[in-house]
Design a protein around this motif. Structure first.
Motif, PDB file in Angstrom:
ATOM      1  N   GLY A  47     -38.511  45.092  21.340  1.00 57.08           N
ATOM      2  CA  GLY A  47     -37.223  43.900  21.161  1.00 57.08           C
ATOM      3  C   GLY A  47     -37.015  42.804  20.698  1.00 57.08           C
ATOM      4  O   GLY A  47     -36.631  41.983  20.761  1.00 57.08           O
ATOM      5  N   ASN A  48     -39.126  42.534  20.817  1.00 57.17           N
ATOM      6  CA  ASN A  48     -39.294  41.031  20.366  1.00 57.17           C
ATOM      7  C   ASN A  48     -39.365  40.311  19.017  1.00 57.17           C
ATOM      8  O   ASN A  48     -39.371  39.884  18.468  1.00 57.17           O
ATOM      9  CB  ASN A  48     -40.476  40.434  20.907  1.00 57.17           C
ATOM     10  CG  ASN A  48     -41.938  41.281  21.125  1.00 57.17           C
ATOM     11  OD1 ASN A  48     -41.775  42.671  20.641  1.00 57.17           O
ATOM     12  ND2 ASN A  48     -42.474  41.317  20.781  1.00 57.17           N
TER      13      ASN A  48
ATOM     14  N   ARG B 171     -32.713  36.828  14.274  1.00 60.10           N
ATOM     15  CA  ARG B 171     -32.743  37.169  16.388  1.00 60.10           C
ATOM     16  C   ARG B 171     -33.800  38.576  16.652  1.00 60.10           C
ATOM     17  O   ARG B 171     -33.586  39.270  15.596  1.00 60.10           O
ATOM     18  CB  ARG B 171     -31.652  37.010  16.682  1.00 60.10           C
ATOM     19  CG  ARG B 171     -30.626  35.593  16.854  1.00 60.10           C
ATOM     20  CD  ARG B 171     -29.782  35.364  17.493  1.00 60.10           C
ATOM     21  NE  ARG B 171     -28.739  36.287  17.619  1.00 60.10           N
ATOM     22  CZ  ARG B 171     -27.841  35.859  17.990  1.00 60.10           C
ATOM     23  NH1 ARG B 171     -27.207  35.090  18.443  1.00 60.10           N
ATOM     24  NH2 ARG B 171     -26.756  37.307  18.202  1.00 60.10           N
TER      25      ARG B 171
ATOM     26  N   ASP C 132     -31.831  40.338  21.630  1.00 55.86           N
ATOM     27  CA  ASP C 132     -30.756  39.152  21.684  1.00 55.86           C
ATOM     28  C   ASP C 132     -29.537  39.814  20.883  1.00 55.86           C
ATOM     29  O   ASP C 132     -28.335  39.319  21.881  1.00 55.86           O
ATOM     30  CB  ASP C 132     -30.776  37.822  20.990  1.00 55.86           C
ATOM     31  CG  ASP C 132     -31.365  37.465  22.014  1.00 55.86           C
ATOM     32  OD1 ASP C 132     -32.282  37.703  22.606  1.00 55.86           O
ATOM     33  OD2 ASP C 132     -31.957  36.330  20.870  1.00 55.86           O
ATOM     34  N   LEU C 133     -29.198  41.625  20.679  1.00 51.97           N
ATOM     35  CA  LEU C 133     -28.434  41.805  20.243  1.00 51.97           C
ATOM     36  C   LEU C 133     -27.589  42.913  21.050  1.00 51.97           C
ATOM     37  O   LEU C 133     -27.805  43.365  22.283  1.00 51.97           O
ATOM     38  CB  LEU C 133     -28.544  42.819  19.016  1.00 51.97           C
ATOM     39  CG  LEU C 133     -29.949  42.285  17.540  1.00 51.97           C
ATOM     40  CD1 LEU C 133     -30.054  43.041  16.915  1.00 51.97           C
ATOM     41  CD2 LEU C 133     -28.767  41.165  17.322  1.00 51.97           C
ATOM     42  N   SER C 134     -26.681  42.968  21.430  1.00 51.11           N
ATOM     43  CA  SER C 134     -25.623  43.899  22.010  1.00 51.11           C
ATOM     44  C   SER C 134     -26.599  45.491  21.886  1.00 51.11           C
ATOM     45  O   SER C 134     -27.053  46.245  21.139  1.00 51.11           O
ATOM     46  CB  SER C 134     -24.262  43.951  21.525  1.00 51.11           C
ATOM     47  OG  SER C 134     -23.851  44.672  21.057  1.00 51.11           O
TER      48      SER C 134
ATOM     49  N   VAL D 267     -19.424  41.542  17.714  1.00 51.95           N
ATOM     50  CA  VAL D 267     -18.920  40.382  19.198  1.00 51.95           C
ATOM     51  C   VAL D 267     -20.210  39.963  20.135  1.00 51.95           C
ATOM     52  O   VAL D 267     -20.817  41.102  19.789  1.00 51.95           O
ATOM     53  CB  VAL D 267     -19.026  41.883  20.510  1.00 51.95           C
ATOM     54  CG1 VAL D 267     -18.377  41.537  21.867  1.00 51.95           C
ATOM     55  CG2 VAL D 267     -17.190  41.928  19.638  1.00 51.95           C
TER      56      VAL D 267
ATOM     57  N   PRO E 166     -23.226  39.452  22.594  1.00 53.94           N
ATOM     58  CA  PRO E 166     -24.009  39.959  23.558  1.00 53.94           C
ATOM     59  C   PRO E 166     -24.030  38.676  24.543  1.00 53.94           C
ATOM     60  O   PRO E 166     -24.419  37.783  24.483  1.00 53.94           O
ATOM     61  CB  PRO E 166     -25.733  40.537  24.111  1.00 53.94           C
ATOM     62  CG  PRO E 166     -25.696  39.957  22.294  1.00 53.94           C
ATOM     63  CD  PRO E 166     -24.514  39.361  21.221  1.00 53.94           C
TER      64      PRO E 166
ATOM     65  N   SER F  59     -25.600  35.149  25.086  1.00 58.43           N
ATOM     66  CA  SER F  59     -26.358  34.302  23.660  1.00 58.43           C
ATOM     67  C   SER F  59     -25.938  33.221  23.172  1.00 58.43           C
ATOM     68  O   SER F  59     -26.309  32.146  21.885  1.00 58.43           O
ATOM     69  CB  SER F  59     -25.776  35.417  22.474  1.00 58.43           C
ATOM     70  OG  SER F  59     -24.768  35.404  21.786  1.00 58.43           O
TER      71      SER F  59
ATOM     72  N   GLY G 233     -44.577  44.395  22.945  1.00 59.05           N
ATOM     73  CA  GLY G 233     -42.495  44.717  23.097  1.00 59.05           C
ATOM     74  C   GLY G 233     -42.209  44.854  23.817  1.00 59.05           C
ATOM     75  O   GLY G 233     -41.201  44.995  24.375  1.00 59.05           O
ATOM     76  N   ASN G 234     -43.156  46.168  22.811  1.00 57.04           N
ATOM     77  CA  ASN G 234     -42.713  47.637  23.485  1.00 57.04           C
ATOM     78  C   ASN G 234     -43.721  48.910  22.810  1.00 57.04           C
ATOM     79  O   ASN G 234     -43.570  49.458  21.771  1.00 57.04           O
ATOM     80  CB  ASN G 234     -41.151  48.344  23.378  1.00 57.04           C
ATOM     81  CG  ASN G 234     -41.191  49.279  23.336  1.00 57.04           C
ATOM     82  OD1 ASN G 234     -41.313  50.056  24.345  1.00 57.04           O
ATOM     83  ND2 ASN G 234     -39.173  49.758  23.707  1.00 57.04           N
TER      84      ASN G 234
ATOM     85  N   GLY H  50     -45.724  40.430  24.198  1.00 55.94           N
ATOM     86  CA  GLY H  50     -44.337  40.079  23.340  1.00 55.94           C
ATOM     87  C   GLY H  50     -44.213  38.701  22.771  1.00 55.94           C
ATOM     88  O   GLY H  50     -43.425  38.665  21.446  1.00 55.94           O
TER      89      GLY H  50
END
Lengths: 263, 344
Positions: free
Chosen positions: A111-112, A160, A164-166, B11, B13, B16, B222-223, B289
């Motif tokens: 995610g980062n 980004r 930050d995305l949906s 769209v 989120p 944001s 991060g993951n 992260g």
């Protein structure tokens, strides 16, 4: 109707694509964990441009099956054929090299990091500065991910962090990653589970698009309406064995539910 | 249909909409804070002492020299922290390296040429440090010991070995090149320890921001699962990170022995918290992260300027602790406001 779970329900013979070699075939896939048989001899065929839904209750063996197909587990018995040739997958990387990409429910995105970094995660292109220092080729990563997202008709900020995305956009990034790496078989585990309705529609639409590009898709979902919206065929598992296989236009939600619960 | 696509896909989120200004202000705040500090001390110096704080070579040299040890530790820690870990053992790894380097020179001088003796001492010190790092990495990556516990254990081990090797006191050296390394200046202006640290910082910046190694460090923080599934060798990478951090602590130990022409097991003891503070002030997240080498560099400079500046304006030295502590808390608060974390 079919009280004995070990006897598969009558399989619908000869899907429309029977004259071609399946992209991916599994024969008698078996996986045991200690005394528990998680998967007891499942057969599966997947053709190019086809969406095969995997349905079944929790613990029916869906995840075990896809992990055997994607190299995470090595089956104790059974055979895997890719394009008609027998293959053994020692790890997920070998599966990916063949073109079997898996999108897990949690998407496996960092995610980062931005979109390009995620599309190329673990396989980053590198160029050399002064013929000496290896440096990540970020412009190339960005351009390639932009291209693949555009081919999927997704428009999102590439700079980004992915967090930050949906949810739908993240799903699109995960799909885009698979497409960029020339997935021929795409395994999707609950791709719509975490999404709102408009985003579910978007993902269903994406699957349709991949289908027309000749990708074979295995689609796991709890959501029968999604299954009926995108699949050509549905394979129902129950307690590690096949409970039935149906062409989607020859079955109904009611019948599938019955197969799932063993009614 | 394409129209609908464009609409659904773009769209935004929720969340944001967080003001862009606030976001970039948050990213720039360490810079602003450093500039603010310099302005404050400059004004104070002009008014109270009719002199300049910043345009004074001695002041600048002192601040940079003071930041050498915390920065060297913090540079390695930055990567460890980005990957979601922590290393508490670095302070005493500095001491261990300082003692090993001093002991080697005691053994070899003046029998060997000074340069050879110094080189062997440096190699031995770095080897001793890398062992600490390798053990840290092995405990954490292979045996699954939580980083806090594993490195706390090695903190004790490195401390004990350091004191045993030094016999509990400082280990004096007598190597002219060693003392030149610690106290000489490039072109008579820039202290050599600062030059070495600058090169290390440049290399670490390159490593973190431009290479696969850096990218994997961010990905693991991060993951972790995503990194594993992407085929990144997470265990090996983690071990490398702790080894790298330990080597940089070793460099700090070698520099300590060079500056004071003696090694001591407690050489790096007070620096660990300053180093962690520098990393946090520089914008790294202790959850992993996030973080940059440039941020850590600014963080280390902020701490050095506060400490030197307070002495410069004649404040009791104990206030330094309070000031640095307050800045740490402030920087975390800024980070939370920026990322929308914190309030639930």
């Amino acid at each position: 109707m079919n009280a004995d779970p070990v006897t598969p329900a009558p399989v619908t013979p000869a899907p429309v694509t029977a004259d071609r070699i399946p992209l991916l075939s599994a024969r008698n896939m078996t996986k045991r964990f200690g005394g528990l048989t998680a998967l007891g001899g499942v057969d599966l065929d997947l053709y190019a441009g086809e969406v095969l839904a995997l349905a079944g209750d929790n613990g029916a063996g869906k995840s075990t099956l896809i992990k055997c197909l994607s190299g995470v587990y090595q089956p104790d018995d059974g055979q895997l054929l890719f394009g008609g040739r027998e293959v053994r997958l020692g790890n997920p990387r070998e599966a990916r090299e063949l073109g079997i990409e898996t999108i897990y429910q949690d998407l496996a995105l960092a995610g980062n990091l931005d979109v390009g970094a995620n599309v190329f995660l673990g396989r980053e292109p590198v160029r050399r500065v002064f013929g000496l220092f290896p440096v990540l080729d970020r412009p190339a990563m960005r351009a390639a991910s932009q291209q693949v997202l555009e081919s999927l008709d997704i428009h999102t900020s590439l700079d980004r962090p992915v967090e930050d995305l949906s949810g739908g956009q993240r799903q699109a990034v995960a799909i885009g990653r698979a497409i960029h790496w020339k997935a021929r078989v795409l395994i999707m585990d609950e791709p719509t589970a975490a999404l709102g309705v408009p985003e579910q529609r978007k993902v269903v639409e994406l699957i349709g698009r991949l289908k027309t590009q000749g990708v074979g898709i295995i689609f796991i979902s709890h959501n029968l309406s999604d299954i009926f919206a995108v699949s050509d065929r549905i394979l129902v598992l129950r307690r590690g064995v096949m409970a039935g296989e149906r062409l989607i236009h020859e079955t109904s939600g009611e019948e599938i539910v019955k197969l799932m619960v063993g009614g | 249909m394409p129209e609908l696509n464009a609409k659904t896909a773009s769209v935004e989120p929720p969340g944001s909409e967080r003001p862009k200004l606030l976001h970039s202000l948050g990213a720039a705040w360490p810079w602003l804070f450093l500039i603010g500090l310099l302005v404050f001390f400059e004004v104070w110096a002009r008014i109270s002492y009719q002199t300049s704080f910043v345009l004074n070579l001695t002041n600048v040299q002192s601040i940079l020299l003071a930041s050498v040890q915390p920065l060297l530790i913090a540079l390695g820690l930055t990567l460890v922290i980005i990957a979601g870990g922590i290393d508490l053992s670095v302070g005493f790894t500095v001491g261990l390296a300082a003692v090993v380097s001093a002991r080697m020179m005691q053994l070899l001088d003046p029998g060997l040429p000074a340069l050879l003796s110094l080189l062997l001492a440096v190699v031995a010190a770095l080897l001793a440090s890398v062992v600490v790092g390798a053990v840290n990495g092995f405990l954490i990556a292979r045996l699954g010991v939580p980083p806090f516990i594993g490195t706390l254990g090695m903190y004790g081990v490195a401390r004990g070995v350091g004191f045993l090797a030094s016999g509990g006191s400082t280990v004096a050296t007598n190597n002219p090149l060693n003392s030149a390394l610690g106290n000489g200046r490039l072109l008579g202006v820039v202290p050599w320890p600062v030059v070495v640290t600058a090169f290390v910082a440049l290399f670490m910046h390159y490593l973190l921001s431009r290479t696969r190694f850096g990218q994997y460090t961010y990905a693991i923080g991060g993951n972790r699962n995503a990194a594993i599934r992407a085929g990144i060798g997470v265990e090996t990478h983690t071990i490398k990170l702790y080894m790298l951090t330990a080597v940089l602590a070793g460099v700090a130990g070698v520099i300590y022995t060079a500056r004071f022409t003696a090694g001591a097991a407690q050489a790096g003891e007070p620096t660990l918290l300053d180093a962690i503070a520098a990393v946090v002030i520089g914008g790294a997240s202790l959850f992993g992260g996030a973080g940059t080498v440039v941020g850590t560099l600014i963080g280390a400079l902020i701490i050095a300027v506060i400490q030197f500046g307070l002495v410069f304006i004649d404040v009791q030295p104990f206030w330094q602790f309070i000031a640095v502590g307050a800045v740490i808390i402030l920087s975390v608060l800024v980070d939370q406001v920026r990322s929308g974390r914190g309030r639930t």
